[in-house]
Design a protein around this motif. Sequence first.
Motif, mmCIF file in Angstrom:
data_model
loop_
_atom_site.group_PDB
_atom_site.id
_atom_site.type_symbol
_atom_site.label_atom_id
_atom_site.label_comp_id
_atom_site.label_asym_id
_atom_site.label_seq_id
_atom_site.Cartn_x
_atom_site.Cartn_y
_atom_site.Cartn_z
ATOM 1 N N ASN A 152 0.802 -1.225 0.000
ATOM 2 C CA ASN A 152 0.000 0.000 0.000
ATOM 3 C C ASN A 152 0.836 1.278 0.000
ATOM 4 O O ASN A 152 0.506 2.223 -0.729
ATOM 5 N N SER A 172 -6.074 -0.258 -3.206
ATOM 6 C CA SER A 172 -5.588 -0.144 -1.829
ATOM 7 C C SER A 172 -6.539 -0.818 -0.854
ATOM 8 O O SER A 172 -6.107 -1.505 0.079
ATOM 9 N N TYR A 211 -6.155 -4.576 -1.142
ATOM 10 C CA TYR A 211 -4.935 -5.038 -0.469
ATOM 11 C C TYR A 211 -5.131 -5.033 1.041
ATOM 12 O O TYR A 211 -4.742 -5.990 1.733
ATOM 13 N N SER A 212 -5.745 -3.965 1.565
ATOM 14 C CA SER A 212 -5.978 -3.883 3.013
ATOM 15 C C SER A 212 -6.878 -5.020 3.476
ATOM 16 O O SER A 212 -6.645 -5.608 4.543
#
Length: 668
Positions: free
Chosen positions: A99, A589, A592-593
């Motif tokens: 990130n 993002s 991914y989180s």
Amino acid sequence: MSDMLKIGTSGVLAQRALLQTTSNNISNVNTEGYSRQRSIIRTNVLDQGTGVITTSRVINTYAERELLRDNARVGYYTAKTEGLSSIDSMLSSDATGLNPVISDLFASIQGANSAPTELSARNSLMGNLEVFTNRVNSIGNNIQEQYITNNRKILESVNRVNDLLESIYKFNSQIVESSTDTSSAAYLQMQDQRDHLIEELSEIIDIKTVDQPNGSCYVNMASGPTLVLGDGCATLAALPSSLDESEYQLGFTYNASRSYTMLSDDVGGKLGGYFDAGDSLREVQRSLGKLTVALADSLNKQNKSGITLENNAGDALFNFPETRVFTKSTTAGMTMSFMEGYAGNVTGKDYLIKINEDGTYALNEKNGNTLTEIFQGNTADLNGTITIPGLGFQLEVAGTPSVGDEFLIQPTANVSYNLSMKINRPEDFAFASVVRASENSQNLGNATISINGVTNTDATSAFSMEPSRSISGANFAATAPVKVVINATGDYEVYDTNDNLLGTTLASTKGGNILANMLSDVSDPDSRVYADPDMTPGYDFSITGTVRNGDSFSIELNTNGFADNSNGIMMQDLEQAQLVQGKINQTVSASYSDMVSNLGSTIAVSNVNLEAATAKRDQTLTITEESSGVDLNEEASNLVRYQQCYQASARIIAASQTVFESLMSALG
């Protein structure tokens, strides 16, 4: 007198046996796997003196079986946590995660947009693009290395299981041979050693035991076959999958010369934990691949929709290598590649194509061993290039598939460590839009026109241009919308390059997204000319302000538009675009989180369960040690008591001897 001698002798022998048992317990107080022994003296019902003396181990059967289950639980959660923790630490760290790199990449795009003609800003973007590529590669390689390490532990665990099964079977055989003297030290020692091996085995797989009358012990999987029988033992094997050889399946056999019977990998213990950790690692690999494809493909497509600093049509920023499709077919092969512009449809799942006997093939979504059919087609159609836009990839088929053939497609499993940069010069970032728009200087109104963005320049668009070729050699297709004229009712009439009317956008739209709202029949709101303007013509525009009858606006190629950053802004906007496919589409993002959060949650749950399982095992160990463990205070007390009994019995013998001698003297 003879009775006294016999009674005393039996007493001495009995107390000696008790002393030997107690002494053995004391000497083995620190011996691993030793079970406390107890000698029991039976009453002599036929005569005076002691009866039969038997020595046995003190075992709490319930606690011992519970301990096997507890060992399996602790082993499972230990192995699962061990297999995932290092990857979780890497993904969640700012120094090694993705990130922060994504944020830096888009920040550098924004910086370059602020000065689209300056090479310094473009060089900074070039560096951040390389950092992003390297970071994706690094994470992908680390996950793959951990997956390989996990597989190695599966193989080591299977080998250790086989060693333990063979040793347990051999001890069983020796115990049966020695069962004529169940009180002998050798017999009891062999039982201890065998049970110690069983306890070790329970840490690797979840097992249960069945004691046999002859002293042997059968060992069964908790939810499976018998592993140790009276006449032999099973052999386990971690067998490569029939298609993906990096994925193992668990099998067993009772005869090495025969085929293996497949087992579920839900075997508990460390082995089950390693299998589940491997599944989780593969899931992370696929999720990382999915978001990588979504972002890289979107950046590729957007850069190809712009003009470079050297007045050339933009090209892709990243390379996606073709992926080999796994198959055992001897008549056909396949490769897979992603379809440009369709990355948002990539699911992160695996797929299996099966060739049926009736001349059809089925494409199935694969989830473990579960297959969900997506569609069927004719096998004869499996030749050349097969496009599957709904899943975001295409297949290149070589040869002719045969009945029974299977083809395993893993679109996102290897993307992360195979991604590479295609762009190699800062001048090749295409920040300028392919098209620009202008107002006729004779317009009576004050309205202005703006390009909403170019989203497609491939064969389905309104352009005729090749990547990296000069924009001066490009042109609009004959049917491209290039002019807007305001009619008497205030509607927006759109014309092509030959001044043919393509459609009309109603005045009620106030000029927003002209092409998306354009109708072929103004009386029919469903008669939209373009089903998806993002694909065809690949651009759209809006008109804002007051328009007058006869006002006109034109669209043209953006030749020499070096200082333009409108396409760069669209690249910048991809940071907040919901590019990644899911139940709810997400930004890169956010995706991914979520991936990191899900992995962290899996490990957190595993750690909590590990703590609970460890506490439960410790409790069970306490119970087993209370019954089977040696208590030095108790044994010391017994030692004194048995010694006193031994001395008293010896005095009986001495007394009988004195009586005998007195009697002989009297007769003498």
